[in-house]
Design a protein around this motif. Structure first.
Motif, PDB file in Angstrom:
ATOM      1  N   THR A   1       0.740  -1.288   0.161  1.00 13.89           N
ATOM      2  CA  THR A   1      -0.133  -0.056   0.022  1.00 13.89           C
ATOM      3  C   THR A   1       0.905   1.330  -0.013  1.00 13.89           C
ATOM      4  OG1 THR A   1      -0.134   0.292   2.428  1.00 13.89           O
ATOM      5  CG2 THR A   1      -1.685  -1.169   1.242  1.00 13.89           C
ATOM      6  N   VAL A   2       0.281   2.451  -0.365  1.00 14.61           N
ATOM      7  CA  VAL A   2       0.962   3.807  -0.466  1.00 14.61           C
ATOM      8  C   VAL A   2       1.576   4.118   0.826  1.00 14.61           C
ATOM      9  CG1 VAL A   2      -0.218   4.530  -2.461  1.00 14.61           C
ATOM     10  CG2 VAL A   2      -1.150   5.108  -0.230  1.00 14.61           C
ATOM     11  N   ASP A   3       0.871   3.595   2.155  1.00 14.10           N
ATOM     12  CA  ASP A   3       1.435   3.919   3.357  1.00 14.10           C
ATOM     13  C   ASP A   3       2.208   2.914   4.138  1.00 14.10           C
ATOM     14  OD1 ASP A   3      -0.592   2.142   3.865  1.00 14.10           O
ATOM     15  OD2 ASP A   3      -1.699   3.357   5.200  1.00 14.10           O
ATOM     16  N   GLY A   4       2.784   1.842   3.232  1.00 14.33           N
ATOM     17  CA  GLY A   4       3.651   1.065   3.853  1.00 14.33           C
ATOM     18  C   GLY A   4       3.134  -0.303   4.298  1.00 14.33           C
ATOM     19  N   ARG A   5       1.959  -0.420   4.325  1.00 14.48           N
ATOM     20  CA  ARG A   5       1.659  -1.869   4.675  1.00 14.48           C
ATOM     21  C   ARG A   5       1.394  -2.717   3.377  1.00 14.48           C
ATOM     22  NH1 ARG A   5      -3.736  -0.779   8.395  1.00 14.48           N
ATOM     23  NH2 ARG A   5      -3.420  -2.707   8.879  1.00 14.48           N
ATOM     24  N   ARG A   6       0.878  -4.025   3.720  1.00 10.75           N
ATOM     25  CA  ARG A   6       0.700  -4.903   2.755  1.00 10.75           C
ATOM     26  C   ARG A   6      -0.518  -5.727   2.830  1.00 10.75           C
ATOM     27  NH1 ARG A   6       5.151  -6.471  -0.294  1.00 10.75           N
ATOM     28  NH2 ARG A   6       7.060  -5.705   0.311  1.00 10.75           N
ATOM     29  N   VAL A   7      -1.143  -6.240   1.713  1.00  7.01           N
ATOM     30  CA  VAL A   7      -2.331  -6.922   1.678  1.00  7.01           C
ATOM     31  C   VAL A   7      -1.788  -8.428   2.344  1.00  7.01           C
ATOM     32  CG1 VAL A   7      -4.015  -8.167   0.242  1.00  7.01           C
ATOM     33  CG2 VAL A   7      -3.177  -6.225  -0.469  1.00  7.01           C
ATOM     34  N   ARG A   8      -2.752  -9.050   3.208  1.00  2.00           N
ATOM     35  CA  ARG A   8      -2.494 -10.197   3.841  1.00  2.00           C
ATOM     36  C   ARG A   8      -2.474 -11.211   3.138  1.00  2.00           C
ATOM     37  NH1 ARG A   8      -6.945 -10.330   8.082  1.00  2.00           N
ATOM     38  NH2 ARG A   8      -6.319 -12.560   8.233  1.00  2.00           N
ATOM     39  N   GLN A   9      -1.556 -12.305   3.368  1.00  5.22           N
ATOM     40  CA  GLN A   9      -1.613 -13.696   2.642  1.00  5.22           C
ATOM     41  C   GLN A   9      -2.675 -14.439   3.137  1.00  5.22           C
ATOM     42  OE1 GLN A   9       0.401 -14.310   0.130  1.00  5.22           O
ATOM     43  NE2 GLN A   9       2.121 -13.500   0.360  1.00  5.22           N
TER      44      GLN A   9
ATOM     45  N   LEU B   1      -5.385  -6.182   5.447  1.00  2.75           N
ATOM     46  CA  LEU B   1      -4.053  -5.700   5.508  1.00  2.75           C
ATOM     47  C   LEU B   1      -3.300  -6.307   6.766  1.00  2.75           C
ATOM     48  CD1 LEU B   1      -4.160  -2.106   4.501  1.00  2.75           C
ATOM     49  CD2 LEU B   1      -3.786  -4.030   3.067  1.00  2.75           C
ATOM     50  N   GLU B   2      -1.887  -6.266   6.547  1.00  4.27           N
ATOM     51  CA  GLU B   2      -1.124  -6.713   7.658  1.00  4.27           C
ATOM     52  C   GLU B   2      -1.009  -5.594   8.669  1.00  4.27           C
ATOM     53  OE1 GLU B   2       2.460  -8.044   5.846  1.00  4.27           O
ATOM     54  OE2 GLU B   2       1.568 -10.036   5.391  1.00  4.27           O
TER      55      GLU B   2
ATOM     56  N   PRO C   1     -11.991 -15.083   4.232  1.00  2.00           N
ATOM     57  CA  PRO C   1     -11.208 -15.113   2.773  1.00  2.00           C
ATOM     58  C   PRO C   1     -12.375 -15.252   1.733  1.00  2.00           C
ATOM     59  CG  PRO C   1     -10.144 -16.669   4.399  1.00  2.00           C
ATOM     60  CD  PRO C   1     -11.333 -16.264   4.959  1.00  2.00           C
ATOM     61  N   ALA C   2     -11.827 -14.349   0.708  1.00  3.11           N
ATOM     62  CA  ALA C   2     -12.845 -14.407  -0.489  1.00  3.11           C
ATOM     63  C   ALA C   2     -11.986 -14.872  -1.542  1.00  3.11           C
ATOM     64  CB  ALA C   2     -13.449 -13.154  -0.472  1.00  3.11           C
TER      65      ALA C   2
ATOM     66  N   LEU D   1      -7.653  -0.880  -4.841  1.00  2.00           N
ATOM     67  CA  LEU D   1      -7.660   0.721  -4.367  1.00  2.00           C
ATOM     68  C   LEU D   1      -8.360   1.324  -3.308  1.00  2.00           C
ATOM     69  CD1 LEU D   1      -8.724   1.823  -8.203  1.00  2.00           C
ATOM     70  CD2 LEU D   1      -6.590   2.237  -7.194  1.00  2.00           C
ATOM     71  N   ALA D   2      -9.346   0.452  -2.893  1.00  2.00           N
ATOM     72  CA  ALA D   2      -9.985   0.713  -1.332  1.00  2.00           C
ATOM     73  C   ALA D   2      -9.056   0.561  -0.184  1.00  2.00           C
ATOM     74  CB  ALA D   2     -11.151  -0.252  -1.034  1.00  2.00           C
ATOM     75  N   LEU D   3      -8.075  -0.374  -0.353  1.00  2.00           N
ATOM     76  CA  LEU D   3      -7.025  -0.814   0.547  1.00  2.00           C
ATOM     77  C   LEU D   3      -5.857   0.186   0.595  1.00  2.00           C
ATOM     78  CD1 LEU D   3      -7.163  -4.717   0.280  1.00  2.00           C
ATOM     79  CD2 LEU D   3      -8.012  -3.057   2.067  1.00  2.00           C
ATOM     80  N   GLY D   4      -5.912   1.064  -0.577  1.00  2.00           N
ATOM     81  CA  GLY D   4      -4.803   2.031  -0.612  1.00  2.00           C
ATOM     82  C   GLY D   4      -3.544   1.142  -1.323  1.00  2.00           C
ATOM     83  N   VAL D   5      -3.701   0.267  -2.000  1.00  2.00           N
ATOM     84  CA  VAL D   5      -2.682  -0.370  -2.892  1.00  2.00           C
ATOM     85  C   VAL D   5      -2.017   0.506  -3.794  1.00  2.00           C
ATOM     86  CG1 VAL D   5      -1.771  -2.273  -4.345  1.00  2.00           C
ATOM     87  CG2 VAL D   5      -3.353  -2.769  -2.130  1.00  2.00           C
ATOM     88  N   GLU D   6      -0.692   0.520  -4.017  1.00  2.00           N
ATOM     89  CA  GLU D   6      -0.052   1.315  -5.294  1.00  2.00           C
ATOM     90  C   GLU D   6      -0.595   0.827  -6.608  1.00  2.00           C
ATOM     91  OE1 GLU D   6       4.126   0.619  -4.823  1.00  2.00           O
ATOM     92  OE2 GLU D   6       4.268   1.400  -2.912  1.00  2.00           O
ATOM     93  N   ARG D   7      -1.067   1.787  -7.265  1.00  2.00           N
ATOM     94  CA  ARG D   7      -1.520   1.662  -8.651  1.00  2.00           C
ATOM     95  C   ARG D   7      -0.574   0.748  -9.552  1.00  2.00           C
ATOM     96  NH1 ARG D   7      -5.510   6.133 -11.262  1.00  2.00           N
ATOM     97  NH2 ARG D   7      -6.530   6.687  -9.192  1.00  2.00           N
ATOM     98  N   GLU D   8       0.719   1.070  -9.449  1.00  2.00           N
ATOM     99  CA  GLU D   8       1.573   0.330 -10.183  1.00  2.00           C
ATOM    100  C   GLU D   8       1.611  -0.926  -9.773  1.00  2.00           C
ATOM    101  OE1 GLU D   8       6.542   0.030 -10.987  1.00  2.00           O
ATOM    102  OE2 GLU D   8       5.622   1.677 -10.055  1.00  2.00           O
ATOM    103  N   ALA D   9       1.692  -1.511  -8.534  1.00  2.00           N
ATOM    104  CA  ALA D   9       1.394  -2.791  -8.001  1.00  2.00           C
ATOM    105  C   ALA D   9       0.124  -3.281  -8.504  1.00  2.00           C
ATOM    106  CB  ALA D   9       1.459  -2.833  -6.448  1.00  2.00           C
ATOM    107  N   ILE D  10      -0.889  -2.820  -8.604  1.00  2.00           N
ATOM    108  CA  ILE D  10      -2.309  -3.267  -8.989  1.00  2.00           C
ATOM    109  C   ILE D  10      -2.007  -3.891 -10.439  1.00  2.00           C
ATOM    110  CG2 ILE D  10      -4.593  -2.936  -9.471  1.00  2.00           C
ATOM    111  CD1 ILE D  10      -4.693  -0.944  -7.117  1.00  2.00           C
TER     112      ILE D  10
END
Length: 265
Positions: free
Chosen positions: A26-34, A264-265, A152-153, A173-182
């Protein structure tokens, strides 16, 4: 850009384009959880071993974005014990029937008329823009469900590229993930082992000629320009992601907070 955390990708015999989107930054330094958000192609041809693997993920909800024409062609998803199945078509069945008729039965002259000179890519860009602009109720339902209890979904459509790709993108996007990463995750659908297998009515060599396959390729490629067009549609119609989520999808700051807490983690 921060690199995604590597993960082992399972080899599923009857399900294409499966992957966990965990690890995206994410743009604020977090990550989507595995282990909380997955994407794939349809589950209609899942083998017993595939179904056992999917069951082992502990899924709460499967979102199927196929329309009636897709389901008629491929069949219903396999039933997984204890999993809620939600069908939210993101395209019109009539359009779906015409799409598959063109892919399956269109001769070279028809395909040239409909898809040549950039018309195939233009068709895909228009589709992405339409889904973003006019399927806000469906995307709102998905995000509210995820914020409440539906993880989980697993999200899928036919190939797991376009409708599922857009729904995953909206969620990220709603989670704040970087667009480049998406976009990077979206483009993974181009890997040979993930791509949808094109089936044509005729088995003649001419049905799969290089020109025919080149004409069809824009329909089955994941191209950055497609997803960029979706992002542009958000910016043009709502002025940015925050307004799109709040005004277009009815997502409150509290909803987004719960969503981030779950995913998010």
């Amino acid at each position: 850009m921060t690199q995604q955390v590597p993960s082992t990708e399972p080899e599923l015999a009857g399900v294409r384009n499966f992957r966990d989107v965990g690890g995206l930054p994410t743009v604020d330094g977090r990550r989507v959880r595995q282990g909380v958000l997955f994407r794939s192609g349809h589950l209609a041809h899942a083998t017993g071993e595939d179904a056992a693997f999917l069951t082992g993920l502990g899924l709460h909800t499967i979102f199927d974005f196929r329309n009636a024409a897709d389901q008629k062609l491929e069949g219903p998803d396999v039933e997984l014990p204890g999993v809620r199945n939600v069908n939210l078509p993101l395209s019109d069945p009539a359009d779906g029937a015409e799409f598959w008729r063109m892919v399956r039965d269109g001769d070279l002259d028809q395909l040239r008329e409909i898809l040549s000179d950039g018309k195939g890519a233009g068709r895909m860009i228009a589709s992405y823009r339409t889904i973003i602009k006019h399927r806000t109720a469906e995307h709102s339902q998905v995000l509210h469900a995820l914020a409440e209890d539906s993880v989980p979904a697993l999200m899928h459509c036919a190939a797991g590229k376009d409708r599922a790709g857009l729904s995953i993108a909206v969620t990220l996007l709603a989670l704040g993930v970087e667009r480049e990463a998406i976009i990077d995750d979206y483009l993974k659908s181009n890997a040979k082992h993930r791509r949808y297998k094109v089936h044509r009515s005729s088995s003649a060599a001419s049905a799969y000629s290089p020109e025919v396959m080149e004409l069809l390729s824009p329909l089955f490629d994941a191209r950055a320009e497609y997803l960029t067009a979706a992002f542009d549609t958000i910016d043009e119609n709502w002025g940015g992601v925050d307004a799109y989520l709040e005004e277009g999808l009815g997502l409150t700051p509290q909803d987004r907070k719960r969503l981030r807490e779950r995913l998010l983690e």
